[in-house]
Scaffold this motif. Sequence first.
Motif, short mmCIF file in Angstrom:
data_model
loop_
_atom_site.label_atom_id
_atom_site.label_comp_id
_atom_site.label_asym_id
_atom_site.label_seq_id
_atom_site.Cartn_x
_atom_site.Cartn_y
_atom_site.Cartn_z
N MET A 100 0.83 -1.19 0.00
CA MET A 100 0.00 0.00 0.00
C MET A 100 0.88 1.25 0.00
O MET A 100 1.80 1.36 0.79
CB MET A 100 -0.91 0.01 1.23
N ARG B 258 -2.69 10.83 6.16
CA ARG B 258 -3.64 10.16 7.06
C ARG B 258 -5.04 10.66 6.80
O ARG B 258 -5.31 11.86 6.80
CB ARG B 258 -3.27 10.40 8.53
N TRP C 24 -8.70 -1.27 14.17
CA TRP C 24 -8.14 -1.66 12.86
C TRP C 24 -7.80 -0.43 12.02
O TRP C 24 -6.77 -0.43 11.30
CB TRP C 24 -9.10 -2.58 12.14
N HIS D 7 -4.61 0.86 13.26
CA HIS D 7 -3.57 -0.07 12.81
C HIS D 7 -3.10 0.28 11.40
O HIS D 7 -1.91 0.14 11.09
CB HIS D 7 -4.13 -1.50 12.86
N TYR D 8 -4.02 0.75 10.56
CA TYR D 8 -3.68 1.11 9.19
C TYR D 8 -3.38 2.60 9.04
O TYR D 8 -3.39 3.14 7.94
CB TYR D 8 -4.83 0.73 8.25
N ASP D 9 -3.14 3.29 10.16
CA ASP D 9 -2.66 4.67 10.19
C ASP D 9 -3.71 5.71 9.79
O ASP D 9 -3.39 6.76 9.26
CB ASP D 9 -1.41 4.83 9.31
N GLY E 124 -9.95 -3.08 6.63
CA GLY E 124 -9.01 -3.65 5.67
C GLY E 124 -9.23 -3.15 4.27
O GLY E 124 -8.27 -2.86 3.53
N ALA F 176 -8.07 0.41 3.93
CA ALA F 176 -6.62 0.47 3.87
C ALA F 176 -6.08 0.02 2.52
O ALA F 176 -5.03 0.49 2.07
CB ALA F 176 -6.01 -0.39 4.98
N THR F 177 -6.84 -0.85 1.86
CA THR F 177 -6.39 -1.42 0.58
C THR F 177 -6.68 -0.48 -0.59
O THR F 177 -5.90 -0.40 -1.54
CB THR F 177 -7.08 -2.77 0.34
N TYR G 247 -5.37 -8.72 5.04
CA TYR G 247 -5.04 -7.36 4.64
C TYR G 247 -3.66 -7.03 5.17
O TYR G 247 -3.49 -6.75 6.36
CB TYR G 247 -6.07 -6.37 5.18
N THR G 248 -2.66 -7.06 4.32
CA THR G 248 -1.28 -6.81 4.74
C THR G 248 -0.86 -5.43 4.28
O THR G 248 -1.32 -4.91 3.27
CB THR G 248 -0.32 -7.86 4.18
N ARG G 249 0.06 -4.86 5.04
CA ARG G 249 0.58 -3.53 4.72
C ARG G 249 1.93 -3.66 4.03
O ARG G 249 2.72 -4.53 4.34
CB ARG G 249 0.74 -2.71 5.99
#
Length: 398
Positions: A1, A6, A24, A27-29, A319, A322-323, A395-397
């Motif tokens: 990503m 932000r 969550w 977690h994804y900022d 997720g 964030a994606t 969902y990975t960063r």
Amino acid sequence: MKHRPRRTVLISGASIAGPALAHWLDHYDFDVTVVEKAPYLRAGGYPIDIRGTAVDVVTRMGLRSRLQQAHVDSRRISFVDQEGALIAALRPEAVTGGVEGRDLEVRRGDLADQLYTLVRDRVEFVFGDSIDTLTDGPDHVEVAFRGGERRVFDLVIGADGLHSNTRGLVFGPEEQFHHYLGYCFAGFTLPNHLNLSHEGLAWNAPGRAAVLYATDPQAPVYGFLNFARTEAPYSAFRAPEAQRDLVAARFEGDGWEVPRLVAAMRAADDLFFDVVSQIHLPSWHRGRVALVGDAAHAPSFMSGQGSSLSLVGAYVLAGELATHADHGTAFAAYEQVMREFVRKNQALATAGGSTLAPRTAQELARRDEALRGAPGLLPGDAGEEAHTALTLPDYTRS
């Protein structure tokens, strides 16, 4: 990503879905604010279940071991007839479709507290306030709070329950999405005079159910009075005495522990009265506003899956946001992942009604026969299938 500024998100509601989503998103900022109309985090509440895919969510949140320590560990549900004679005693999983040793049962307040504790130092919480108006623009949402403050956010998420204020502001009156399932219920606490421990007692007459549910012999028990009614009593929603009169009249003349339950209901200072219902929306998002948990798709307490759907929905929504850089694409992907999972779990409410609150003498006789002779006839297998019908996306960063 890819790195990007932000995004600011306002979440309305600090019960289950709201703090889970806040975790969550942080977690994804994302920059997160949670507003809650109650003046403080609400404690107490009856036990709720975390089953199937939702167990994977709390595991990924690092909460599973803490929730296992708070696990109620109900050992049996005993069904009695109208005179109070035992019909059958079953493990709760035989009725709910849960998995012994994997699924969790905790007090609602314990789960809410764990979620809040996890995220309270990382996101902004505003208690004692709520959204008054929303103006959804092309680049942001302007929010006016009932306390008088005005702020701007990139996105707004309604996590404010079955009777969601956010949904009403953006999607319109609740009546068009409210699917009444034909039951009303009253919940309250009362003294544990039967010395029950980690168990439930369920009494039925056609169209009526009375339940005593105990988590600890030293603590009050949870009482529930549930009854069938053709039309929802909307006029009683804002009239507590009318609610008490309605419930008492429906159970007048009944035996077993019912008179004691009715008397406790009349005296209770923690009475919660509502209809058994679901929310069905054609879309869970509009513009820069989306819904999660009961606000989007309440399954009703007869499904036993409200908290689990909230936890899973919060994970998926965060997720997808964030994606995808585009919020509309993210919201659409969130719905695509969740829709079938929600449908299967909402469908459990019908089976739950026929098991826990049969409407007619014929339905009650069939249920009792199943209890006496073959507990496997109860809808447990369907429940387990629905609880695990979704495999969590990863969902990975980057």
